[in-house]
Scaffold this motif. Structure first.
Motif, PDB file in Angstrom:
ATOM      1  N   PRO A   1     -29.944 -33.588 140.960  1.00 52.38           N
ATOM      2  CA  PRO A   1     -31.206 -33.173 140.327  1.00 52.38           C
ATOM      3  C   PRO A   1     -31.325 -33.602 138.866  1.00 52.38           C
ATOM      4  CG  PRO A   1     -30.290 -31.372 141.622  1.00 52.38           C
ATOM      5  CD  PRO A   1     -29.238 -32.438 141.575  1.00 52.38           C
ATOM      6  N   GLY A   2     -30.187 -33.803 138.198  1.00 49.85           N
ATOM      7  CA  GLY A   2     -30.222 -34.218 136.797  1.00 49.85           C
ATOM      8  C   GLY A   2     -30.483 -35.701 136.586  1.00 49.85           C
ATOM      9  N   VAL A   3     -30.419 -36.464 137.684  1.00 53.17           N
ATOM     10  CA  VAL A   3     -30.620 -37.914 137.575  1.00 53.17           C
ATOM     11  C   VAL A   3     -32.091 -38.213 137.836  1.00 53.17           C
ATOM     12  CG1 VAL A   3     -29.822 -40.189 138.319  1.00 53.17           C
ATOM     13  CG2 VAL A   3     -28.272 -38.241 138.442  1.00 53.17           C
ATOM     14  N   THR A   4     -32.878 -38.107 136.786  1.00 51.89           N
ATOM     15  CA  THR A   4     -34.303 -38.419 136.860  1.00 51.89           C
ATOM     16  C   THR A   4     -34.566 -39.723 136.115  1.00 51.89           C
ATOM     17  OG1 THR A   4     -34.826 -37.253 134.808  1.00 51.89           O
ATOM     18  CG2 THR A   4     -34.853 -35.953 136.863  1.00 51.89           C
ATOM     19  N   VAL A   5     -35.710 -40.318 136.384  1.00 49.99           N
ATOM     20  CA  VAL A   5     -36.078 -41.565 135.705  1.00 49.99           C
ATOM     21  C   VAL A   5     -36.107 -41.334 134.197  1.00 49.99           C
ATOM     22  CG1 VAL A   5     -37.962 -43.202 135.325  1.00 49.99           C
ATOM     23  CG2 VAL A   5     -37.332 -42.539 137.653  1.00 49.99           C
ATOM     24  N   THR A   6     -36.702 -40.240 133.777  1.00 47.33           N
ATOM     25  CA  THR A   6     -36.797 -39.943 132.339  1.00 47.33           C
ATOM     26  C   THR A   6     -35.421 -39.776 131.720  1.00 47.33           C
ATOM     27  OG1 THR A   6     -38.931 -38.843 132.685  1.00 47.33           O
ATOM     28  CG2 THR A   6     -37.737 -38.336 130.638  1.00 47.33           C
ATOM     29  N   ALA A   7     -34.551 -39.031 132.395  1.00 45.24           N
ATOM     30  CA  ALA A   7     -33.213 -38.784 131.853  1.00 45.24           C
ATOM     31  C   ALA A   7     -32.398 -40.078 131.792  1.00 45.24           C
ATOM     32  CB  ALA A   7     -32.490 -37.744 132.696  1.00 45.24           C
ATOM     33  N   VAL A   8     -32.504 -40.909 132.826  1.00 48.23           N
ATOM     34  CA  VAL A   8     -31.732 -42.164 132.855  1.00 48.23           C
ATOM     35  C   VAL A   8     -32.194 -43.111 131.764  1.00 48.23           C
ATOM     36  CG1 VAL A   8     -31.242 -44.246 134.199  1.00 48.23           C
ATOM     37  CG2 VAL A   8     -31.128 -42.009 135.297  1.00 48.23           C
ATOM     38  N   THR A   9     -33.495 -43.273 131.607  1.00 51.24           N
ATOM     39  CA  THR A   9     -33.981 -44.191 130.573  1.00 51.24           C
ATOM     40  C   THR A   9     -33.664 -43.662 129.177  1.00 51.24           C
ATOM     41  OG1 THR A   9     -36.196 -43.197 130.752  1.00 51.24           O
ATOM     42  CG2 THR A   9     -35.783 -45.223 132.008  1.00 51.24           C
ATOM     43  N   ARG A  10     -33.768 -42.363 128.993  1.00 45.51           N
ATOM     44  CA  ARG A  10     -33.448 -41.787 127.684  1.00 45.51           C
ATOM     45  C   ARG A  10     -31.959 -41.931 127.380  1.00 45.51           C
ATOM     46  NH1 ARG A  10     -34.760 -36.770 128.616  1.00 45.51           N
ATOM     47  NH2 ARG A  10     -32.617 -36.125 129.027  1.00 45.51           N
TER      48      ARG A  10
ATOM     49  N   SER B   1     -29.727 -44.021 128.693  1.00 44.20           N
ATOM     50  CA  SER B   1     -29.260 -45.415 128.654  1.00 44.20           C
ATOM     51  C   SER B   1     -29.877 -46.219 127.518  1.00 44.20           C
ATOM     52  CB  SER B   1     -29.575 -46.113 129.980  1.00 44.20           C
ATOM     53  OG  SER B   1     -30.983 -46.224 130.161  1.00 44.20           O
ATOM     54  N   GLY B   2     -31.061 -45.781 127.062  1.00 41.62           N
ATOM     55  CA  GLY B   2     -31.787 -46.570 126.067  1.00 41.62           C
ATOM     56  C   GLY B   2     -32.467 -47.787 126.667  1.00 41.62           C
ATOM     57  N   VAL B   3     -32.559 -47.803 128.000  1.00 37.37           N
ATOM     58  CA  VAL B   3     -33.162 -48.928 128.721  1.00 37.37           C
ATOM     59  C   VAL B   3     -34.567 -48.530 129.163  1.00 37.37           C
ATOM     60  CG1 VAL B   3     -32.980 -50.371 130.795  1.00 37.37           C
ATOM     61  CG2 VAL B   3     -30.929 -49.807 129.489  1.00 37.37           C
ATOM     62  N   SER B   4     -35.477 -49.484 129.168  1.00 37.27           N
ATOM     63  CA  SER B   4     -36.865 -49.180 129.493  1.00 37.27           C
ATOM     64  C   SER B   4     -37.057 -48.875 130.972  1.00 37.27           C
ATOM     65  CB  SER B   4     -37.765 -50.364 129.113  1.00 37.27           C
ATOM     66  OG  SER B   4     -37.535 -51.455 129.993  1.00 37.27           O
ATOM     67  N   LEU B   5     -38.146 -48.184 131.255  1.00 39.64           N
ATOM     68  CA  LEU B   5     -38.508 -47.872 132.632  1.00 39.64           C
ATOM     69  C   LEU B   5     -38.693 -49.150 133.445  1.00 39.64           C
ATOM     70  CD1 LEU B   5     -39.420 -45.805 134.787  1.00 39.64           C
ATOM     71  CD2 LEU B   5     -41.727 -45.984 133.838  1.00 39.64           C
ATOM     72  N   GLY B   6     -39.341 -50.139 132.824  1.00 43.27           N
ATOM     73  CA  GLY B   6     -39.573 -51.404 133.513  1.00 43.27           C
ATOM     74  C   GLY B   6     -38.276 -52.084 133.916  1.00 43.27           C
ATOM     75  N   SER B   7     -37.267 -52.006 133.055  1.00 44.12           N
ATOM     76  CA  SER B   7     -35.976 -52.621 133.368  1.00 44.12           C
ATOM     77  C   SER B   7     -35.287 -51.901 134.523  1.00 44.12           C
ATOM     78  CB  SER B   7     -35.070 -52.609 132.141  1.00 44.12           C
ATOM     79  OG  SER B   7     -35.542 -53.520 131.170  1.00 44.12           O
ATOM     80  N   LEU B   8     -35.411 -50.573 134.553  1.00 49.59           N
ATOM     81  CA  LEU B   8     -34.816 -49.826 135.660  1.00 49.59           C
ATOM     82  C   LEU B   8     -35.411 -50.299 136.983  1.00 49.59           C
ATOM     83  CD1 LEU B   8     -34.194 -45.993 135.820  1.00 49.59           C
ATOM     84  CD2 LEU B   8     -35.068 -47.236 137.780  1.00 49.59           C
ATOM     85  N   TYR B   9     -36.733 -50.388 137.038  1.00 47.51           N
ATOM     86  CA  TYR B   9     -37.384 -50.813 138.275  1.00 47.51           C
ATOM     87  C   TYR B   9     -37.115 -52.287 138.579  1.00 47.51           C
ATOM     88  CZ  TYR B   9     -39.660 -46.341 138.880  1.00 47.51           C
ATOM     89  OH  TYR B   9     -39.887 -44.999 139.102  1.00 47.51           O
ATOM     90  N   HIS B  10     -36.996 -53.091 137.538  1.00 50.30           N
ATOM     91  CA  HIS B  10     -36.705 -54.519 137.740  1.00 50.30           C
ATOM     92  C   HIS B  10     -35.332 -54.709 138.390  1.00 50.30           C
ATOM     93  CE1 HIS B  10     -36.291 -58.810 137.042  1.00 50.30           C
ATOM     94  NE2 HIS B  10     -35.154 -58.570 136.432  1.00 50.30           N
ATOM     95  N   HIS B  11     -34.344 -53.976 137.914  1.00 55.25           N
ATOM     96  CA  HIS B  11     -32.968 -54.166 138.397  1.00 55.25           C
ATOM     97  C   HIS B  11     -32.678 -53.432 139.698  1.00 55.25           C
ATOM     98  CE1 HIS B  11     -31.313 -56.507 135.082  1.00 55.25           C
ATOM     99  NE2 HIS B  11     -32.031 -55.751 134.268  1.00 55.25           N
ATOM    100  N   PHE B  12     -33.304 -52.265 139.897  1.00 59.30           N
ATOM    101  CA  PHE B  12     -32.923 -51.438 141.042  1.00 59.30           C
ATOM    102  C   PHE B  12     -34.079 -51.063 141.975  1.00 59.30           C
ATOM    103  CE2 PHE B  12     -29.713 -50.687 137.738  1.00 59.30           C
ATOM    104  CZ  PHE B  12     -28.580 -51.084 138.437  1.00 59.30           C
ATOM    105  N   GLY B  13     -35.284 -51.371 141.592  1.00 58.64           N
ATOM    106  CA  GLY B  13     -36.434 -51.115 142.453  1.00 58.64           C
ATOM    107  C   GLY B  13     -36.945 -49.693 142.428  1.00 58.64           C
ATOM    108  N   SER B  14     -36.040 -48.732 142.256  1.00 57.25           N
ATOM    109  CA  SER B  14     -36.411 -47.314 142.254  1.00 57.25           C
ATOM    110  C   SER B  14     -35.212 -46.505 141.792  1.00 57.25           C
ATOM    111  CB  SER B  14     -36.811 -46.860 143.662  1.00 57.25           C
ATOM    112  OG  SER B  14     -35.691 -46.960 144.532  1.00 57.25           O
TER     113      SER B  14
END
Length: 200
Positions: A29-38, A40-53
């Motif tokens: 439950p703690g692994v959310t898109v917001t938490a991961v990007t915050r 990691s310091g990586v953008s939302l777009g990069s997360l979706y680019h590398h992993f799709g979801s």
């Protein structure tokens, strides 16, 4: 490797490391898109680019650490001279991984990982093929030499790893009635009796 590929690997590693840190601290439950990007310091777009979801990220993270666990276990097994020594080595390596990487071990043994295995068993098995093949190559000559019982390879793998996985799951579930060091000391002899040709 080109600079672009290197940057891509660095970005992927940042996202995977952040996801594991969050999983270790708060579970899935703690692994959310917001938490991961915050984190990691990586953008939302990069997360979706590398992993799709987010699911793709968690799947990649599970596969990464499953691979490391298998590699560590197989390295220990194949470094041993005899089958009996190999059993002690693989049990020790597996339980050491659980102790040293509790967050990753919890993920690898999680309901999420189980669901993926049930839904995509052959695909998962294919991804693990190098480690499984290395284990088979090590065991087969010992079967032929009469050291290990001549059982089908999947059954030998189950007898070798099944009890260790069960102890790991019990420990990771919060039931701390089995000490990992004690299990590493006691399990190898019991497992050896189950696969030894002498006991067949």
């Amino acid at each position: 490797m080109s600079p672009k590929q290197h940057r891509g690997e660095v970005t992927s590693d940042l996202l995977l490391d952040a996801a594991l840190r969050l999983y270790t601290e708060s579970g899935e439950p703690g692994v959310t898109v917001t938490a991961v990007t915050r984190t990691s310091g990586v953008s939302l777009g990069s997360l979706y680019h590398h992993f799709g979801s987010l699911d793709g990220l968690l799947t990649a993270l599970t596969e990464r650490w499953t691979g490391r666990l298998l590699e560590q276990s197989v390295t220990a097994l194949t470094s041993a001279e005899t089958a009996r020594e190999g059993i002690g080595a693989v049990v020790g390596a597996y339980l050491a991984f659980v102790r040293d990487h509790p967050g990753a071990a919890l993920l690898v043994h999680s309901p999420r990982a189980d669901r993926r295995l049930m839904a995509r068993g052959q695909e998962t098995r294919d991804a693990q093929e190098p480690s499984v093949s290395a284990m088979s190559r090590w065991i087969r000559p010992r079967v032929e030499a009469g050291e290990v019982a001549p059982l089908p390879m999947p059954l030998l793998e189950t007898l070798l790893l099944g009890p260790v996985v069960a102890v790991a799951r019990r420990h990771l579930s919060g039931v701390r009635d089995v000490d990992l060091d004690e299990a590493a000391r006691l399990l190898p002899e019991r497992i050896w009796r189950s696969i030894s040709a002498a006991g067949a």
